[in-house]
Design a protein around this motif. Structure first.
Motif, mmCIF file in Angstrom:
data_model
loop_
_atom_site.group_PDB
_atom_site.id
_atom_site.type_symbol
_atom_site.label_atom_id
_atom_site.label_comp_id
_atom_site.label_asym_id
_atom_site.label_seq_id
_atom_site.Cartn_x
_atom_site.Cartn_y
_atom_site.Cartn_z
ATOM 1 N N GLU A 91 19.452 73.752 22.020
ATOM 2 C CA GLU A 91 20.745 73.265 21.559
ATOM 3 C C GLU A 91 21.069 73.770 20.160
ATOM 4 O O GLU A 91 22.218 74.093 19.852
ATOM 5 C CB GLU A 91 20.743 71.728 21.544
ATOM 6 C CG GLU A 91 20.778 71.096 22.919
ATOM 7 C CD GLU A 91 20.521 69.595 22.861
ATOM 8 O OE1 GLU A 91 20.355 69.074 21.737
ATOM 9 O OE2 GLU A 91 20.461 68.955 23.925
ATOM 10 N N ARG A 144 29.965 74.924 16.692
ATOM 11 C CA ARG A 144 29.492 75.584 17.903
ATOM 12 C C ARG A 144 29.858 77.069 17.844
ATOM 13 O O ARG A 144 30.988 77.429 17.525
ATOM 14 C CB ARG A 144 30.103 74.933 19.142
ATOM 15 C CG ARG A 144 29.513 75.441 20.460
ATOM 16 C CD ARG A 144 29.908 74.547 21.621
ATOM 17 N NE ARG A 144 29.361 75.031 22.883
ATOM 18 C CZ ARG A 144 28.127 74.805 23.306
ATOM 19 N NH1 ARG A 144 27.309 74.106 22.543
ATOM 20 N NH2 ARG A 144 27.710 75.276 24.463
ATOM 21 N N HIS A 145 28.900 77.926 18.183
ATOM 22 C CA HIS A 145 29.132 79.372 18.116
ATOM 23 C C HIS A 145 28.144 80.095 19.015
ATOM 24 O O HIS A 145 27.085 79.571 19.361
ATOM 25 C CB HIS A 145 28.956 79.870 16.672
ATOM 26 C CG HIS A 145 27.576 79.635 16.129
ATOM 27 N ND1 HIS A 145 27.159 78.400 15.692
ATOM 28 C CD2 HIS A 145 26.516 80.466 15.968
ATOM 29 C CE1 HIS A 145 25.909 78.473 15.279
ATOM 30 N NE2 HIS A 145 25.481 79.711 15.442
ATOM 31 N N GLY A 146 28.519 81.287 19.413
ATOM 32 C CA GLY A 146 27.643 82.163 20.178
ATOM 33 C C GLY A 146 27.451 83.461 19.426
ATOM 34 O O GLY A 146 28.237 83.812 18.541
ATOM 35 N N GLY A 198 20.126 78.195 20.422
ATOM 36 C CA GLY A 198 20.497 79.011 21.561
ATOM 37 C C GLY A 198 19.321 79.787 22.112
ATOM 38 O O GLY A 198 19.492 80.713 22.901
ATOM 39 N N PRO A 222 26.070 80.002 23.322
ATOM 40 C CA PRO A 222 26.782 79.056 22.444
ATOM 41 C C PRO A 222 25.944 77.822 22.156
ATOM 42 O O PRO A 222 25.342 77.234 23.057
ATOM 43 C CB PRO A 222 28.038 78.713 23.248
ATOM 44 C CG PRO A 222 28.282 79.934 24.078
ATOM 45 C CD PRO A 222 26.920 80.429 24.460
ATOM 46 N N HIS A 223 25.893 77.446 20.906
ATOM 47 C CA HIS A 223 25.080 76.327 20.462
ATOM 48 C C HIS A 223 25.604 75.837 19.122
ATOM 49 O O HIS A 223 26.448 76.480 18.498
ATOM 50 C CB HIS A 223 23.607 76.759 20.323
ATOM 51 C CG HIS A 223 23.394 77.837 19.307
ATOM 52 N ND1 HIS A 223 23.750 79.155 19.522
ATOM 53 C CD2 HIS A 223 22.901 77.789 18.038
ATOM 54 C CE1 HIS A 223 23.467 79.876 18.454
ATOM 55 N NE2 HIS A 223 22.961 79.069 17.533
ATOM 56 N N ALA A 224 25.107 74.699 18.675
ATOM 57 C CA ALA A 224 25.444 74.165 17.353
ATOM 58 C C ALA A 224 24.177 73.570 16.773
ATOM 59 O O ALA A 224 23.442 72.874 17.470
ATOM 60 C CB ALA A 224 26.526 73.106 17.449
ATOM 61 N N HIS A 225 23.896 73.859 15.525
ATOM 62 C CA HIS A 225 22.694 73.332 14.907
ATOM 63 C C HIS A 225 23.043 72.488 13.688
ATOM 64 O O HIS A 225 24.135 72.602 13.124
ATOM 65 C CB HIS A 225 21.725 74.455 14.516
ATOM 66 C CG HIS A 225 22.401 75.692 14.031
ATOM 67 N ND1 HIS A 225 23.108 75.745 12.862
ATOM 68 C CD2 HIS A 225 22.486 76.929 14.583
ATOM 69 C CE1 HIS A 225 23.600 76.959 12.703
ATOM 70 N NE2 HIS A 225 23.252 77.691 13.725
ATOM 71 N N ASP A 281 33.504 81.709 18.048
ATOM 72 C CA ASP A 281 33.596 80.308 17.652
ATOM 73 C C ASP A 281 33.942 79.434 18.850
ATOM 74 O O ASP A 281 34.101 79.921 19.979
ATOM 75 C CB ASP A 281 34.587 80.122 16.496
ATOM 76 C CG ASP A 281 36.016 80.528 16.857
ATOM 77 O OD1 ASP A 281 36.385 80.452 18.045
ATOM 78 O OD2 ASP A 281 36.765 80.935 15.949
ATOM 79 N N ARG A 282 34.086 78.131 18.613
ATOM 80 C CA ARG A 282 34.321 77.189 19.710
ATOM 81 C C ARG A 282 35.679 77.407 20.372
ATOM 82 O O ARG A 282 35.902 76.963 21.501
ATOM 83 C CB ARG A 282 34.196 75.751 19.212
ATOM 84 C CG ARG A 282 35.306 75.279 18.323
ATOM 85 C CD ARG A 282 35.220 73.774 18.040
ATOM 86 N NE ARG A 282 34.121 73.449 17.150
ATOM 87 C CZ ARG A 282 33.085 72.696 17.488
ATOM 88 N NH1 ARG A 282 33.003 72.207 18.710
ATOM 89 N NH2 ARG A 282 32.140 72.422 16.619
ATOM 90 N N ASP A 341 36.019 75.585 11.485
ATOM 91 C CA ASP A 341 35.722 75.832 12.896
ATOM 92 C C ASP A 341 35.993 77.270 13.326
ATOM 93 O O ASP A 341 35.717 77.631 14.475
ATOM 94 C CB ASP A 341 36.553 74.898 13.786
ATOM 95 C CG ASP A 341 35.861 73.567 14.015
ATOM 96 O OD1 ASP A 341 34.654 73.479 13.761
ATOM 97 O OD2 ASP A 341 36.549 72.612 14.434
#
Length: 258
Positions: free
Chosen positions: A241, A71-73, A244, A33-36, A53-54, A108
């Motif tokens: 970050e 934020r997502h993986g 991921g 999980p990360h957010a860019h 998703d978050r 989101d």
């Protein structure tokens, strides 16, 4: 650029970079999980990829447009291949992609990302082009930005000034003073038009700058310093970050090959 092999994590393919754009085509691996600070376009050409998703919602995905800051993986089954494009929110393609997300629903939620990307699936089905050559068609299928007026002149001037300052601290106050506007006003424009606070967008700009430097033959340490990072460890943290992935994976993909 010739195909490059990532050392692990399932990523193996070709990466290209241009102003406002980082694109990857090939075997897709997994990412924590990360957010860019970029708008991400994902098109799965073969195999199974699941997005989370978050909120913990999981969806098997053929295509998605993921907004900046979401934020997502990502979990990819062995054999998954596709295209991932990371678009600067200030770039016309990034703004058009952001407009599609806004029209699709809650930004989101993974199901919204899938709805926003439906034109990508149609474009893929109707085209026999795969690999890096498919990128222009995929971006065109997103469509034009709904706001045809473009970015405010003050924000455009700020974006043009960033490359000259990026190797330094680059506080918002300095950038604002350079173009003759208050820091509060400039910060508001970043949030309103790019859907990102200035510090998040600055990290993205630094990361793109570092990647370009590595493509030009710089070491990871040289690229980090030239892009305003404290050191290569700082660059590593930001890269993880935002993508991921460790930069040892990402940089390997974009390093020029003989």
């Amino acid at each position: 650029m010739s195909p490059a092999r990532a050392p692990s994590a399932g990523w193996a393919g070709t990466a290209t970079a241009a102003p406002g754009l980082l694109a990857f085509t090939g075997a897709i691996g997994s990412a924590e999980p990360h957010a860019h600070a970029a708008v991400q376009v994902l098109l799965v050409l073969d195999g199974e990829v699941t997005l989370t998703d978050r909120h913990g919602h999981r969806r098997r995905t053929e295509a998605a447009i993921i907004p900046a800051g979401a934020r997502h993986g990502l979990r990819a089954a062995p054999g998954a291949h596709g295209l991932l494009a990371y678009l600067d929110p200030a770039h016309p393609a990034g703004r058009a992609a952001g407009a599609r997300i806004a029209a699709a629903g809650d930004a989101d939620i993974v199901s919204t990302w899938q709805v926003a990307a439906r034109p990508l699936v149609t474009a893929a089905v109707n085209s026999m082009i795969t690999g890096p050559a498919a990128l222009p068609g995929v971006l065109c299928s997103i469509g034009p930005a709904t706001d045809t007026r473009g970015l405010p002149a003050v924000l455009s001037r700020a974006l043009e000034a960033v490359p000259q300052l990026i190797d330094g601290p680059l506080p918002l106050s300095e950038l604002a003073a350079r173009i003759g506007v208050s820091a509060d006003r400039l910060g508001h424009l970043f949030a309103e038009h790019l859907q990102l606070p200035f510090p998040a967008w600055r990290r993205w700009a630094r990361l793109l700058h570092a990647i370009e430097a590595v493509r030009g033959g710089a070491t990871l340490t040289e690229a980090a310093h030239g892009a305003g990072f404290t050191d290569s460890s700082h660059l590593t943290r930001v890269c993880h970050e935002m993508f991921g992935l460790a930069p040892s994976h990402l940089v390997h993909l974009v390093r020029p090959t003989a």
